[in-house]
Design an enzyme around this catalytic site. Structure first.
Site, short mmCIF file in Angstrom:
data_model
loop_
_atom_site.label_atom_id
_atom_site.label_comp_id
_atom_site.label_asym_id
_atom_site.label_seq_id
_atom_site.Cartn_x
_atom_site.Cartn_y
_atom_site.Cartn_z
CB SER A 50 6.62 1.47 -2.81
OG SER A 50 7.92 1.02 -3.14
CB ALA A 51 9.02 4.80 1.46
CG ASP A 104 10.73 12.19 6.32
OD1 ASP A 104 10.85 13.13 5.51
OD2 ASP A 104 10.77 11.01 6.00
CB ILE A 134 -0.95 0.02 1.21
CG1 ILE A 134 -0.16 -0.15 2.52
CG2 ILE A 134 -2.00 -1.06 1.07
CD1 ILE A 134 -1.04 -0.07 3.76
#
Length: 252
Positions: free
Chosen positions: A68-69, A225, A66
């Site tokens: 994707s980093a 972040d 769900i």
């Protein structure tokens, strides 16, 4: 180019003060939509880290991520008791790649510095050193799990802000299992939802600002972040803070 440069792109995507708008639009794709590693590889990492087969750990586990980093992928799953969770899994060989990339950047800063004063003017060498220090803290997901608990306590006076909690029995250095949170990325909120009276998005924005002021001036610990991929508007009109792997400490 790999996780280090994706991180750089994510940082630049939030800086319209010195990155032109067309570049911002392109770099924003790095916030939550990075090339996916295949499911069998990521399943193997989970089983290696937790020491149990996936079908024994979870009631269900979805192979399509769900999110994707740069360092990880997040998968939907349910625990054996039916609770929905999100499982964050570190990409393979990330730590080695990061070290190699940062060594390359440090050498590049030194080399360019011999023919130009730009690295000195922009503090490039210092930036690489700071990046090396902060990124190393993101690689241990047990620290992120602790951060989730700490931030939930610190922000308990803000019912409009939600921090998902970890499931400790399903966490390790490279796997983080936490409560599932569903919502819309804050830059993708529909125009209709923005004008809906019941949503009170202005009040939500004010709460978010106050919560960040508390993080800086009261607790000395802040979510470092906060790009739009890490702040979701939930269906019940709360703001969920995600990805607390990178935090900053502010001295008194």
């Amino acid at each position: 180019l790999g996780p280090t440069f994706i991180k750089i792109g994510q940082a630049l995507s939030t800086r319209p003060d010195f990155v032109p708008a067309p570049y911002i639009a392109a770099l924003e794709r790095m916030q939550d939509d990075v090339t996916v590693v295949d499911a069998p590889t990521m399943r193997a990492i989970i089983e290696e880290e937790l020491g149990v087969r996936i079908n024994k750990l979870f009631g269900s586990f979805g192979d399509k991520p769900i999110g994707s980093a740069s360092l990880s992928q997040v998968y939907p799953a349910t625990l054996r008791d039916g609770r929905p969770v999100a499982v964050k899994v570190q990409r393979p060989d990330v730590a080695i790649t990061l070290r190699e990339d940062l060594d390359l950047l440090a050498r590049l800063a030194g080399t360019v510095g011999m023919v130009s004063d730009a690295p000195r003017r922009y503090g490039f060498s210092e930036w690489v050193g700071e990046f090396r220090k902060t990124i190393s803290g993101e690689l241990d997901y047990r620290r992120e799990a602790e951060n989730l608990e700490v931030f939930a306590r610190n922000l308990k006076d803000y019912p409009s802000i939600y921090v998902p909690q970890p499931v400790w029995d399903y966490c390790s250095g490279r796997v983080l299992t936490m409560e599932m949170v569903a919502g819309d990325k804050i830059t993708r909120i529909s125009d209709l939802r923005r004008i809906e009276p019941s949503e009170s998005l202005g009040e939500l924005g004010a709460d978010l600002v106050r919560a960040y002021l508390d993080q800086v001036f009261v607790y000395g610990l802040l979510h470092a972040d906060p790009h739009p991929g890490n702040v979701l508007l939930t269906g019940d009109c709360r703001l969920a803070l995600l990805d607390l792997g990178r935090v900053a400490h502010v001295a008194p």
